[in-house]
Design a protein around this motif. Structure first.
Motif, PDB file in Angstrom:
ATOM      1  N   LEU A   1       0.826  -1.206   0.000  1.00 53.95           N
ATOM      2  CA  LEU A   1       0.000   0.000   0.000  1.00 53.95           C
ATOM      3  C   LEU A   1       0.860   1.256   0.000  1.00 53.95           C
ATOM      4  N   THR A   2       1.954   1.243   0.746  1.00 56.46           N
ATOM      5  CA  THR A   2       2.818   2.419   0.796  1.00 56.46           C
ATOM      6  C   THR A   2       3.499   2.648  -0.543  1.00 56.46           C
ATOM      7  N   ALA A   3       3.790   1.559  -1.278  1.00 61.17           N
ATOM      8  CA  ALA A   3       4.424   1.714  -2.586  1.00 61.17           C
ATOM      9  C   ALA A   3       3.513   2.423  -3.573  1.00 61.17           C
ATOM     10  N   ARG A   4       2.176   2.353  -3.354  1.00 57.83           N
ATOM     11  CA  ARG A   4       1.232   3.032  -4.240  1.00 57.83           C
ATOM     12  C   ARG A   4       0.906   4.456  -3.794  1.00 57.83           C
ATOM     13  N   GLY A   5       1.468   4.910  -2.703  1.00 57.39           N
ATOM     14  CA  GLY A   5       1.202   6.264  -2.249  1.00 57.39           C
ATOM     15  C   GLY A   5       1.075   6.335  -0.744  1.00 57.39           C
ATOM     16  N   HIS A   6       1.350   7.517  -0.209  1.00 54.70           N
ATOM     17  CA  HIS A   6       1.253   7.760   1.224  1.00 54.70           C
ATOM     18  C   HIS A   6      -0.067   8.487   1.514  1.00 54.70           C
ATOM     19  N   ASP A   7      -1.001   7.788   2.125  1.00 53.62           N
ATOM     20  CA  ASP A   7      -2.274   8.371   2.504  1.00 53.62           C
ATOM     21  C   ASP A   7      -2.736   7.711   3.793  1.00 53.62           C
ATOM     22  N   TYR A   8      -3.975   8.006   4.183  1.00 55.51           N
ATOM     23  CA  TYR A   8      -4.482   7.460   5.439  1.00 55.51           C
ATOM     24  C   TYR A   8      -4.579   5.936   5.395  1.00 55.51           C
ATOM     25  N   SER A   9      -4.920   5.383   4.250  1.00 52.88           N
ATOM     26  CA  SER A   9      -5.022   3.928   4.146  1.00 52.88           C
ATOM     27  C   SER A   9      -3.664   3.272   4.346  1.00 52.88           C
ATOM     28  N   ALA A  10      -2.631   3.825   3.707  1.00 49.81           N
ATOM     29  CA  ALA A  10      -1.287   3.289   3.897  1.00 49.81           C
ATOM     30  C   ALA A  10      -0.826   3.469   5.336  1.00 49.81           C
ATOM     31  N   GLY A  11      -1.081   4.652   5.918  1.00 48.24           N
ATOM     32  CA  GLY A  11      -0.709   4.873   7.307  1.00 48.24           C
ATOM     33  C   GLY A  11      -1.425   3.923   8.257  1.00 48.24           C
ATOM     34  N   ARG A  12      -2.720   3.677   7.992  1.00 50.99           N
ATOM     35  CA  ARG A  12      -3.472   2.749   8.839  1.00 50.99           C
ATOM     36  C   ARG A  12      -2.885   1.341   8.753  1.00 50.99           C
ATOM     37  N   MET A  13      -2.511   0.943   7.557  1.00 51.59           N
ATOM     38  CA  MET A  13      -1.924  -0.391   7.392  1.00 51.59           C
ATOM     39  C   MET A  13      -0.557  -0.462   8.054  1.00 51.59           C
TER      40      MET A  13
END
Length: 873
Positions: A600-612
């Motif tokens: 998820l982080t490789a596709r962008g830094h957002d709330y979803s990546a931070g939550r994961m």
């Protein structure tokens, strides 16, 4: 048109009479503007647009009138009290006057019962006639701006109350008419009041709806049959909704629906087993009334038309799930279940398919249908047949099952299969043709998987079942095929991405159910833990935002499984350290969570990546904690800790190690999840260590054994290792973490080092049990000597590294040692020993000063020598 013309003429007359009276004289320009401004005709919204184009109700009457100029200029309090309150008070007074007149006649026996009732009826009819007569003269009794205090409406309402009272008295007081005629008369009066509201306004409608729903409580009947009351409530509610729809009074239509639902719940309480079909028909009639009142011609039956959500219609239609869900009280009846399934599944899905404004109507009826299916009254306790009369005995496999069980199983399975197929098929068609495609897909996934789960619980009762696992896998494949075909469609419709995500989430949920049905213990835990990377991989294949958002939430089944059995295999865990069921029960899903966070982080830094990222970090901490706790105490359970001191030390070490790892290798940006996680984990370790290692589990307080080794013991593990770990953390965090946090870490490290040194010395003089021996004079001297050496070491390190902080620390340590020597160690010495001690301490301090001067001045001397050499050259 004549009525409208007369109304406009009355308004113009009032406006003319108000010019110059009670207002300042208008200037020439104002008089000219007033004279030349055209009259504005008040138009009803119902005339302004056709009914089909009105999407929602209005709270106001369609006949909107402006307050005349004279009234607008009058004080507000005078207008309210003189023009409105007096009319209301007059109407109430008329009604009470009739009641008190009848009461007086009864108490004094002036007239007979028949004459009293006749006079009361004549008085009511007189008020009704007066109300109608005054209504036909709007210029004399109806004034613009006072619609809520309308005199004709007030007279009509008073007459209605009078007739209502007479009818009730004829039944309840004198018994002149029976329950049936009284019921019909009172209902007719209530309906008449609501119909009269079409002419007299909202106040009379409120009186009518309240009186209508009060009628069944006013009639005492020896019969307990529900049919007359059911028909009456349906008729009254239909009238209320129709009038509310015609006059655009949302409050009246909503009140009628509330009465429908309230009476439906009362019918459920009073119903007998034979009334189930009647209550189903009542619910069907109520749903039809709600549909024609809130949906018909307001929302065209066009599947392709996207509309905003109609929350009023959604709430109204969803409320009918409440009485239908209460039908679980009745005994099993196949036809009744089919009718209820039609109302709870077929109708909502069909309505959502054609009306996108009703897309939220799906879920409340669907939950009621699942509840009804779970409580379906069929004898499906197969385990009772297989285990015999005494639970735990196994008489063997019964082949075939008894006939009643086979018939019940067939009916139960057929019901669930047909419902699931209908929802899936309609949602699949709606994915291409309906604007509510995402909600249809979500409802179908929820419904099909819910039915499958309930069938598993009722038939298999938590046992391993490969047949149900196969069904779950088949549903997973069907959902995946639908999602893939929809994604590959060249012209993906609006909202198609969310629809694809809904089918994919359903497919992954079905895969989860397959694991639950086929696996148990450690294998089930691992399978549920790997659901999250499955979500991440599917998101990589189908990059829908909904999948990205839901990936972290896919860890919920795994978390619930760990709560159910945190030791993976229960009591069979054993005592083997590290290499046990905890390693793969926690470790394998932990690796999957870390992998998911990376994707998820490789596709962008957002709330979803931070939550994961947060979920992955928590998983790492929990995995290390469980493995470590089992290592220090093989019999560890949350309710029984044997090695509490060692376990507390291990948790502190894990907190420091994870925080150090994040700070060193994944520092993150300021304010990122990685930074916050490292800070909170480190702070958690420090707080826990301060509470447990210094206070609750301190071996100086508890007397717990720490080992007799001088270096290798639990003191070194619990205090020495955290001292080094948090010291390194303070060093690494100096430039990448907030300064207050770094200072707190440094202070905690110093406190751990202080405890480590002192407890190690204490362990030398009182091995293993630190409170076994008293503190001797020699031990006191050793403390002073060791801390003096520590102070000198800090001084040397500060001089070598040119660190002011270390030199300040050395000054504090040496100063405290000097105070201790003067105040404690030498206070009991006498004679030569006291003199020699002072001499030794003085020489030591002089030596420290000499060393400090040489080391501090050496860089400046070397600089002067280099400058002289350069000048000579």
């Amino acid at each position: 048109m004549n009525r409208k013309f007369r109304r406009l003429q009355a308004e113009l007359d009032v406006m003319k009479s108000g010019i110059g009276g009670g207002r300042p004289e208008a200037g020439p320009e104002q008089r000219q503007d007033r004279a030349t401004s055209p009259a504005v005709e008040t138009v009803s919204p119902a005339e302004e647009a056709p009914a089909a184009a009105q999407p929602e109700y209005s709270e106001a009457s369609p006949e909107v009138s402006e307050i005349p100029a004279a009234t607008a200029g009058a004080p507000g309090r005078e207008t309210i009290i003189g023009g409105k309150w007096t009319v209301w008070a007059g109407g109430v007074t008329l009604a009470l006057g009739g009641v008190f007149l009848v009461k007086y006649a009864i108490e004094n026996s002036i007239l007979g019962p028949e004459v009293r009732l006749l006079l009361g009826a004549l008085f009511g009819f007189f008020l009704l006639a007066a109300g109608e007569w005054s209504r036909r003269r709007p210029g004399q009794f109806s004034f613009p701006g006072f619609e809520v205090a309308n005199i004709p409406a007030t007279l009509t309402a008073a007459g209605t109350v009078a007739l209502f009272s007479v009818t009730y008295a004829a039944h309840g007081l004198y018994g002149f008419i029976g329950p049936g005629p009284a019921f019909l008369l009172l209902g007719a009066l209530a309906l008449m009041a609501m119909l009269a509201a079409l002419l007299h306004g909202a106040a009379l409608a409120a009186l009518g709806i309240l009186g209508s729903y009060a009628v069944p409580f006013m009639i005492s009947s020896p019969s307990s049959a529900l049919l007359p009351v059911v028909l009456y409530v349906l008729a009254v509610s239909a009238a209320g909704v129709a009038i509310g729809r015609f006059r655009l009074w949302l409050w009246l239509a909503g009140s009628a629906i509330a009465g429908l639902i309230g009476y439906g719940l009362l019918f459920e309480v009073a119903a007998a087993n034979g009334d189930r079909l009647l209550l189903i028909l009542y619910a069907a009639g109520g749903i039809a009334i709600a549909y024609f009142g809130f949906v018909w011609k307001l929302h065209p039956a066009d599947p392709q038309r996207a509309e905003p959500v109609d929350y009023a219609a959604t709430v109204v239609l969803s409320l009918f799930a409440l009485p239908l869900a209460a039908h679980v009280q009745f005994s099993h009846a196949g036809g009744a279940y089919l009718a209820e399934a039609f109302l709870l599944i077929v109708l909502p899905f069909t309505a959502v398919y054609f009306h996108s404004a009703l897309r939220l109507v799906l879920f409340a009826p669907l939950l009621a249908a699942l509840w009804s299916y779970y409580r379906m009254g069929v004898p499906l306790n197969v385990s009772d047949v297989l285990t015999g009369p005494d639970y735990g005995t196994w008489p063997g496999i019964i082949t075939p099952l008894p006939a009643e069980y086979r018939e019940a199983l067939s009916a139960f399975s057929l019901y669930g299969a047909c419902a699931a197929l209908f929802m899936t098929a309609l949602a699949a068609v709606g994915s291409w043709r309906s604007a509510a495609r995402t909600y249809l897909a979500s409802g179908a996934a929820l419904g099909a998987l819910g039915l499958l789960s309930i069938a598993y619980l009722r038939v298999e009762s938590w046992q391993v079942s490969w047949s149900f696992a196969g069904l779950a896998l088949a549903i997973c494949i069907v959902f995946l095929v639908i999602a893939d075909r929809l994604k590959r469609n060249a012209g993906l419709p609006e909202g198609g991405g969310g629809c694809v995500a809904a089918w994919l989430v359903g497919a992954l949920s079905a895969l989860t159910l397959a694991a639950c049905f086929a696996l148990e213990e450690a294998a089930l835990t691992v399978a549920l833990g790997l659901l999250v990377p499955a979500f991440a991989l599917v998101y990589r294949r189908y990059p829908e935002p909904a999948l990205r958002y839901l990936t972290a939430f896919a860890a919920i089944p795994y978390v619930l499984r760990l709560i159910w059995d945190p030791f993976i295999v229960g009591e069979a865990l054993g005592t083997t350290p590290i290499f046990n069921a905890l390693l793969y029960g926690y470790g394998v899903p932990c690796l999957g969570l870390v992998f998911s966070a990376y994707l998820l982080t490789a596709r962008g830094h957002d709330y979803s990546a931070g939550r994961m990222q947060a979920v992955a970090i928590v998983s790492v901490v929990v995995t290390l904690a469980m493995l470590a706790l089992h290592w220090v105490d093989p019999h560890f359970r949350f309710d029984a800790w044997q090695a509490k001191f060692q376990a507390a030390a291990m948790l502190v070490i894990i907190g420091g190690a994870v925080s150090l790892g994040l700070t060193r290798f994944l520092p993150g940006e300021r304010g990122s999840v990685l930074e916050q996680a490292s800070i909170w984990i480190g702070a958690g370790g420090m707080v826990y260590g301060a509470l447990e290692l210094f206070i609750e589990f301190n071996p100086l307080v508890t007397g717990a054994p720490v080992g007799s080794g001088i270096v290798v013991n639990w003191v070194s593990f619990a205090y020495g290792l955290p001292f080094l770990l948090f010291g390194i953390l303070a060093r690494q965090a100096w430039r990448v973490r907030p300064k207050p946090y770094v200072l707190a870490v440094a202070l905690f490290s110093a406190a751990m080092g202080f405890a480590f040194v002192n407890l190690t010395i204490r362990n030398i003089f009182s091995p293993d049990y630190l409170i076994a021996e008293p503190v001797s004079d020699l031990e006191n001297y050793v403390y002073s000597i060791v801390w003096l050496v520590v102070g000198v070491a800090c001084l040397l390190a500060g001089l070598v590294r040119n660190s002011l902080f270390l030199r300040q620390v050395s000054g504090v340590v040496i100063g405290l040692v000097v105070l201790k020597v003067f105040l404690v160690d030498m206070s009991a010495l006498e004679g030569v020993l006291r003199a020699l001690s002072f001499i030794g301490l003085g020489l030591t301090l002089i030596g420290i000063g000499y060393l400090y001067q040489r080391m501090l001045l050496r860089p400046s001397g070397e600089a002067r020598d280099s400058e002289a050499s350069a000048a000579e050259f």
